[in-house]
Write an enzyme that holds these catalytic residues in place. Sequence first.
Site, PDB file in Angstrom:
ATOM      1  N   ASN A   1       0.853  -1.194   0.000  1.00  0.00           N
ATOM      2  CA  ASN A   1       0.000   0.000   0.000  1.00  0.00           C
ATOM      3  C   ASN A   1       0.883   1.236   0.000  1.00  0.00           C
ATOM      4  O   ASN A   1       1.872   1.298   0.742  1.00  0.00           O
ATOM      5  CB  ASN A   1      -0.877   0.000   1.261  1.00  0.00           C
ATOM      6  CG  ASN A   1      -1.579   1.341   1.475  1.00  0.00           C
ATOM      7  OD1 ASN A   1      -2.528   1.666   0.774  1.00  0.00           O
ATOM      8  ND2 ASN A   1      -1.089   2.136   2.442  1.00  0.00           N
ATOM      9  N   GLU A   2       0.514   2.221  -0.809  1.00  0.00           N
ATOM     10  CA  GLU A   2       1.237   3.499  -0.850  1.00  0.00           C
ATOM     11  C   GLU A   2       2.748   3.283  -0.743  1.00  0.00           C
ATOM     12  O   GLU A   2       3.420   3.802   0.162  1.00  0.00           O
ATOM     13  CB  GLU A   2       0.706   4.471   0.228  1.00  0.00           C
ATOM     14  CG  GLU A   2      -0.747   4.838  -0.045  1.00  0.00           C
ATOM     15  CD  GLU A   2      -1.298   6.035   0.735  1.00  0.00           C
ATOM     16  OE1 GLU A   2      -0.623   6.532   1.653  1.00  0.00           O
ATOM     17  OE2 GLU A   2      -2.411   6.481   0.400  1.00  0.00           O
TER      18      GLU A   2
ATOM     19  N   TYR B   1      -7.706  11.993  -1.736  1.00  0.00           N
ATOM     20  CA  TYR B   1      -8.546  12.501  -0.644  1.00  0.00           C
ATOM     21  C   TYR B   1      -8.964  13.940  -0.927  1.00  0.00           C
ATOM     22  O   TYR B   1      -8.166  14.756  -1.399  1.00  0.00           O
ATOM     23  CB  TYR B   1      -7.797  12.426   0.694  1.00  0.00           C
ATOM     24  CG  TYR B   1      -7.712  11.002   1.216  1.00  0.00           C
ATOM     25  CD1 TYR B   1      -8.783  10.430   1.870  1.00  0.00           C
ATOM     26  CD2 TYR B   1      -6.564  10.226   1.028  1.00  0.00           C
ATOM     27  CE1 TYR B   1      -8.730   9.118   2.340  1.00  0.00           C
ATOM     28  CE2 TYR B   1      -6.503   8.913   1.490  1.00  0.00           C
ATOM     29  CZ  TYR B   1      -7.585   8.369   2.143  1.00  0.00           C
ATOM     30  OH  TYR B   1      -7.536   7.072   2.598  1.00  0.00           O
TER      31      TYR B   1
ATOM     32  N   GLU C   1      -8.658   4.057  -2.291  1.00  0.00           N
ATOM     33  CA  GLU C   1      -8.849   4.974  -1.148  1.00  0.00           C
ATOM     34  C   GLU C   1      -9.336   6.306  -1.705  1.00  0.00           C
ATOM     35  O   GLU C   1      -8.650   6.915  -2.536  1.00  0.00           O
ATOM     36  CB  GLU C   1      -7.560   5.192  -0.360  1.00  0.00           C
ATOM     37  CG  GLU C   1      -7.175   3.993   0.481  1.00  0.00           C
ATOM     38  CD  GLU C   1      -5.988   4.258   1.402  1.00  0.00           C
ATOM     39  OE1 GLU C   1      -5.789   5.415   1.836  1.00  0.00           O
ATOM     40  OE2 GLU C   1      -5.246   3.284   1.667  1.00  0.00           O
TER      41      GLU C   1
HETATM   42  O1  AHR Z   1      -7.070   6.113   5.112  1.00  0.00           O
HETATM   43  C1  AHR Z   1      -6.082   6.605   5.948  1.00  0.00           C
HETATM   44  C2  AHR Z   1      -4.684   6.459   5.364  1.00  0.00           C
HETATM   45  O2  AHR Z   1      -4.572   7.258   4.222  1.00  0.00           O
HETATM   46  C3  AHR Z   1      -4.306   5.089   4.867  1.00  0.00           C
HETATM   47  O3  AHR Z   1      -3.847   4.272   5.892  1.00  0.00           O
HETATM   48  C4  AHR Z   1      -3.210   5.389   3.892  1.00  0.00           C
HETATM   49  O4  AHR Z   1      -3.101   4.413   2.880  1.00  0.00           O
HETATM   50  C5  AHR Z   1      -3.571   6.754   3.358  1.00  0.00           C
HETATM   51  O5  AHR Z   1      -2.498   7.612   3.348  1.00  0.00           O
END
Ligand code: AHR
Length: 522
Positions: free
Chosen positions: A203-204, A270, A327
């Site tokens: 992840n990331e 986000y 995400e």
């Molecule tokens: O969703 C919160 C965090 O955001 C996750 O753990 C990460 O993958 C992202 O940076």
Amino acid sequence: MNKPTRPMMSAWALIFCGLTTIAPAGAAGQAAVSMAVHANAPGPKIDRHIFGQFAEHLGRGIYGGVWVGTGSPIPNTDGYRNDVLAALKALHVPVIRWPGGCFADDYHWRDGIGPRAQRPVRVNTHWGGVLEPDSFGTNEFLDFAELVGADPYVTGNVGSGSPQEMADWAEYITSDSQSTFAQLRRANGRAKPWRLPFFGIGNEAWGCGGNMRPEYYADLFRRYATFVRDHAPEGIELVASGAHDDDYHWTDVLMARAGDLIDALSLHYYTIPTGNWKHKGAAYGFGEDQWASTLKAASRIDEFITRHSAIMDKYDPQKRVALFVDEWGAWYDQEPGSHPGFLYQQNSLRDAMVAAISLNIFERHADRVRMANIAQMINVLQAMILTRQAKMVLTPTYYVFRMYVPFQDATYLPVRIDTPSYRYGTTALPAVDATAARDSSGTIHLALVNIDPHHGATVSVQIEGFNAHSASGTVLTADAMDAHNTFEHPNAIAPARFDGVRKGARLVFRLPPKSVAVVAVH
Ligand code: AHR
């Protein structure tokens, strides 16, 4: 503070809608919106997985949210909250991503199997430094996904784990052989293998997953992916840790160097009202400036998907490799007084708008976007559900996901829309957004979103290739932009009945200001 101005068609909206006319204003502050649905030119299937969830070991996302343990006074089934199980079943959750997030590259799956009292206790270094009891592990997650009826999507540990550890995990979950790992699973109470349709290779990787360069991660992906073997005939789709936001270089390097082995590439984005990670903005009690900036920020995912997809097209014109937006969601300053690092935030009508706009964008990119996982399912970031001890609250985002259930696996129908703009200061966005789809029974569903907080919209819809008589469904709206449900007032905002009427060959809907409606056309 800037004053709202009466909307006119913006240049952006003209491009968006592909039209050159300006809709005349309707009666009494109602915007006049004209829309055509091309039922005679169906598009791709809208994969149900784009309505997916993400549940990380973060704050009260798992512990307290999903899992209370078998000895809890909170009503539960084998340790899972009954209220949460019922609420999730009503959402028809298609997929749940677990155990992270950043947590995934710190997680060693063997910590989370066997008798719970004997499992090691670790420190959750990413999220608040709290103790991780490991009582919710592989068996608990996969049984939970089965109970809910969701496909499991497990993310493996590249950052601090080994290819061997990852290979063993896949074997433990999916092998029906007499191997030691299959026998270990049986000894832990699960006779038959679980289905494991999706597995993430880290992840990331560019950040909390190991701070890697794309060239290095592409090589690691090739290496780890080699050892995550399918022990079941269904096969496992391998997901590469993709870019965030506009990091197009990451996508280019990964597709060039590992595209042949990748089944899906992830994208994270986000929505932050202020664009400033240190002061993101409040979840409620905000002004119209942050209503507008949030919805503008949410809309940006369209540009990111378009440009990442164009790079993928270069290497994969057949679109074999899917883009998983695994995400996404709104990220605000955490609730004052809540535990630092738990990312607990309230969820308002504005979040319903973020959800609807984003889901509509994913639907429009259904040919490439075949999964999306909102962050996160319970008690974390843009959650479906909030819990406090035995109490549970359903959020406006929950209701949007419930209203959109008919779009799961439906066929996308192209929409042309002529809408005024919603303007605030320098922000201009199409006031009304819409998508349409036909389900397997032939019923057409429309999703209509009016982001203008001041003006309703009269939406007149022509469905080409379909004889529409009436339409009915539900609408989600409220008087305040930040209307939200609390433990004291859990029903402050909830969907209400919503109908359209037939006028000549068209269906007409009166959308309230700041509303989301989903209707079935008969
Ligand atoms: O969703 C919160 C965090 O955001 C996750 O753990 C990460 O993958 C992202 O940076």
